[in-house]
Write a protein that holds these residues in place. Structure first.
Motif, mmCIF file in Angstrom:
data_model
loop_
_atom_site.group_PDB
_atom_site.id
_atom_site.type_symbol
_atom_site.label_atom_id
_atom_site.label_comp_id
_atom_site.label_asym_id
_atom_site.label_seq_id
_atom_site.Cartn_x
_atom_site.Cartn_y
_atom_site.Cartn_z
ATOM 1 N N ASN A 50 0.827 -1.209 0.000
ATOM 2 C CA ASN A 50 0.000 0.000 0.000
ATOM 3 C C ASN A 50 0.859 1.256 0.000
ATOM 4 O OD1 ASN A 50 -2.350 -1.500 0.006
ATOM 5 N ND2 ASN A 50 -2.604 -1.437 2.234
ATOM 6 N N THR A 51 1.962 1.217 0.765
ATOM 7 C CA THR A 51 2.867 2.362 0.779
ATOM 8 C C THR A 51 3.483 2.587 -0.590
ATOM 9 O OG1 THR A 51 3.386 1.991 3.112
ATOM 10 C CG2 THR A 51 4.937 3.315 1.842
ATOM 11 N N TYR A 52 3.884 1.497 -1.240
ATOM 12 C CA TYR A 52 4.474 1.587 -2.585
ATOM 13 C C TYR A 52 3.471 2.163 -3.582
ATOM 14 C CZ TYR A 52 6.242 -0.013 -7.108
ATOM 15 O OH TYR A 52 6.651 -0.071 -8.420
ATOM 16 N N VAL A 53 2.233 1.662 -3.532
ATOM 17 C CA VAL A 53 1.212 2.120 -4.469
ATOM 18 C C VAL A 53 0.876 3.592 -4.228
ATOM 19 C CG1 VAL A 53 -1.204 1.851 -5.150
ATOM 20 C CG2 VAL A 53 0.228 -0.168 -4.832
ATOM 21 N N SER A 54 0.735 3.985 -2.966
ATOM 22 C CA SER A 54 0.401 5.375 -2.660
ATOM 23 C C SER A 54 1.533 6.318 -3.048
ATOM 24 C CB SER A 54 0.065 5.527 -1.176
ATOM 25 O OG SER A 54 1.172 5.188 -0.367
ATOM 26 N N GLN A 55 2.784 5.894 -2.834
ATOM 27 C CA GLN A 55 3.915 6.723 -3.224
ATOM 28 C C GLN A 55 3.987 6.873 -4.739
ATOM 29 O OE1 GLN A 55 7.312 4.855 -1.388
ATOM 30 N NE2 GLN A 55 7.065 5.972 0.535
ATOM 31 N N ASN A 56 3.705 5.793 -5.462
ATOM 32 C CA ASN A 56 3.674 5.885 -6.926
ATOM 33 C C ASN A 56 2.565 6.820 -7.397
ATOM 34 O OD1 ASN A 56 5.856 4.301 -7.381
ATOM 35 N ND2 ASN A 56 4.752 2.570 -8.263
ATOM 36 N N SER A 57 1.402 6.738 -6.749
ATOM 37 C CA SER A 57 0.287 7.614 -7.123
ATOM 38 C C SER A 57 0.632 9.071 -6.847
ATOM 39 C CB SER A 57 -0.970 7.209 -6.340
ATOM 40 O OG SER A 57 -1.351 5.878 -6.643
ATOM 41 N N ALA A 58 1.241 9.336 -5.693
ATOM 42 C CA ALA A 58 1.634 10.707 -5.356
ATOM 43 C C ALA A 58 2.692 11.221 -6.329
ATOM 44 C CB ALA A 58 2.142 10.772 -3.921
ATOM 45 N N ALA B 227 3.115 10.265 -9.432
ATOM 46 C CA ALA B 227 2.474 10.506 -10.733
ATOM 47 C C ALA B 227 1.723 11.837 -10.723
ATOM 48 C CB ALA B 227 1.524 9.358 -11.061
ATOM 49 N N MET B 228 1.056 12.146 -9.606
ATOM 50 C CA MET B 228 0.355 13.420 -9.504
ATOM 51 C C MET B 228 1.342 14.584 -9.541
ATOM 52 S SD MET B 228 -2.355 12.206 -6.578
ATOM 53 C CE MET B 228 -3.047 13.825 -6.269
ATOM 54 N N GLN B 229 2.460 14.444 -8.852
ATOM 55 C CA GLN B 229 3.470 15.498 -8.858
ATOM 56 C C GLN B 229 4.064 15.689 -10.245
ATOM 57 O OE1 GLN B 229 6.247 14.323 -5.841
ATOM 58 N NE2 GLN B 229 4.789 14.584 -4.167
ATOM 59 N N GLU B 230 4.257 14.601 -10.971
ATOM 60 C CA GLU B 230 4.797 14.708 -12.328
ATOM 61 C C GLU B 230 3.806 15.392 -13.260
ATOM 62 O OE1 GLU B 230 7.478 14.439 -15.431
ATOM 63 O OE2 GLU B 230 7.745 14.193 -13.265
ATOM 64 N N ASP B 231 2.519 15.057 -13.135
ATOM 65 C CA ASP B 231 1.493 15.723 -13.955
ATOM 66 C C ASP B 231 1.454 17.216 -13.654
ATOM 67 O OD1 ASP B 231 0.778 13.369 -15.167
ATOM 68 O OD2 ASP B 231 -0.947 12.982 -13.876
ATOM 69 N N ALA B 232 1.507 17.557 -12.364
ATOM 70 C CA ALA B 232 1.473 18.966 -11.979
ATOM 71 C C ALA B 232 2.717 19.689 -12.477
ATOM 72 C CB ALA B 232 1.348 19.092 -10.461
ATOM 73 N N ASN C 143 -8.447 6.611 -7.748
ATOM 74 C CA ASN C 143 -8.626 5.405 -6.944
ATOM 75 C C ASN C 143 -8.577 5.677 -5.444
ATOM 76 O OD1 ASN C 143 -8.734 3.624 -9.241
ATOM 77 N ND2 ASN C 143 -6.529 3.892 -9.448
ATOM 78 N N ASN C 144 -8.502 6.961 -5.080
ATOM 79 C CA ASN C 144 -8.508 7.377 -3.666
ATOM 80 C C ASN C 144 -7.403 6.708 -2.849
ATOM 81 O OD1 ASN C 144 -10.829 9.066 -3.953
ATOM 82 N ND2 ASN C 144 -12.127 7.254 -3.887
ATOM 83 N N GLN D 157 -3.886 16.654 -3.780
ATOM 84 C CA GLN D 157 -2.674 17.449 -3.619
ATOM 85 C C GLN D 157 -2.830 18.762 -4.371
ATOM 86 O OE1 GLN D 157 1.161 15.562 -4.021
ATOM 87 N NE2 GLN D 157 0.279 13.523 -3.790
ATOM 88 N N THR D 158 -2.489 19.865 -3.700
ATOM 89 C CA THR D 158 -2.584 21.196 -4.294
ATOM 90 C C THR D 158 -1.184 21.733 -4.545
ATOM 91 O OG1 THR D 158 -4.686 21.645 -3.181
ATOM 92 C CG2 THR D 158 -3.448 23.542 -4.007
ATOM 93 N N PHE D 159 -0.965 22.246 -5.740
ATOM 94 C CA PHE D 159 0.333 22.784 -6.147
ATOM 95 C C PHE D 159 0.159 24.258 -6.496
ATOM 96 C CE2 PHE D 159 -0.082 18.334 -7.230
ATOM 97 C CZ PHE D 159 1.083 17.760 -6.734
#
Length: 237
Positions: A36-44, A46-51, A218-219, A224-226
């Protein structure tokens, strides 16, 4: 003399099974937590890269807003006569429709066909034409693009060109997007003193603040706000 009994009794076997089950459950819990930690870190990430992608692109173009060549006076020879209006208001945020319009120099010349091209000898004359134009001898060309960023259906979209150009999706899963302008108190002030979504005088704009909030569909992680701020390099008319 009786022979010593060998083997395990039922109680001993049950205790061993219980202890083994506890150990297995502990290992499974550790594995699930690590996954779960790995998946959440990957999701975070990916969001940072998109931003980072969309905000760095917009910031780069905002910094070139108002750059129309080497002379302050430009003759409008565009087909629709729309360059002068774009020159007067090269940046605009439509808060009602959530659209950001930029008129900016084509960075690196890699943005495709420009909306206008300014041809100038950087001494006496500068003329704006529609589309792509090649400079004559002694002239320099300045490609200028009109960009429209919009926030709709949880997406940031971008289109280029005059009128209402077709838009392409830049990033998905956007829950909020906002633009505010750093406004100076007078035309001679360099720094911004207040922020406004709709400044009355574009000539007082000194910086632009972008706020982008991304959500994980997927919650797996929280929204995250940038926030980024870009100073305008070119004074607006």
């Amino acid at each position: 003399m009786k022979r010593q009994n060998r083997g395990f009794g039922l109680i001993e076997l049950l205790v061993a099974l219980a202890l083994g089950l506890i150990v297995v459950l502990g290992v499974v819990q550790i594995f699930i937590a690590a996954k779960n930690t790995y998946v959440s870190q990957n999701s975070a990430a990916a969001m940072q890269e998109d931003a980072r992608f969309v905000l760095s692109k917009m910031i780069q173009e905002i910094r070139m807003v108002g750059m129309f060549g080497c002379l302050g006076t430009i003759t409008d020879s565009s087909n629709a006569g729309d360059f002068n209006a774009a020159q007067i208001t090269p940046i605009n945020w439509d808060n009602a429709n959530l659209k950001l319009t930029l008129v900016t120099a084509d960075i690196g010349g890699g943005g495709g066909t420009p909306t206008w091209t300014v041809l100038s000898d950087c001494r006496n004359s500068a003329t704006a034409y529609t589309g792509l134009r090649s400079p004559a001898t002694g002239q320099i060309s300045f490609p200028v693009r009109r960009l429209i960023y919009s926030f709709s259906n949880n997406q940031i979209l971008m289109g280029t060109g005059s009128g209402n150009p077709a838009q392409q999706v830049l990033v998905n899963n956007v829950s909020a997007f906002n633009v505010t302008f750093g406004v100076a108190s007078s035309a001679t002030d360099v720094a911004a003193s207040t922020y406004s979504t709709n400044p009355g005088d574009p000539a007082l704009i000194r910086s632009v603040r972008l706020s982008l909030t991304l959500a994980d569909p997927n919650n797996r992680v929280r929204n995250q706000t940038f926030n980024v701020v870009a100073a305008l390099r070119n004074r607006l008319q």
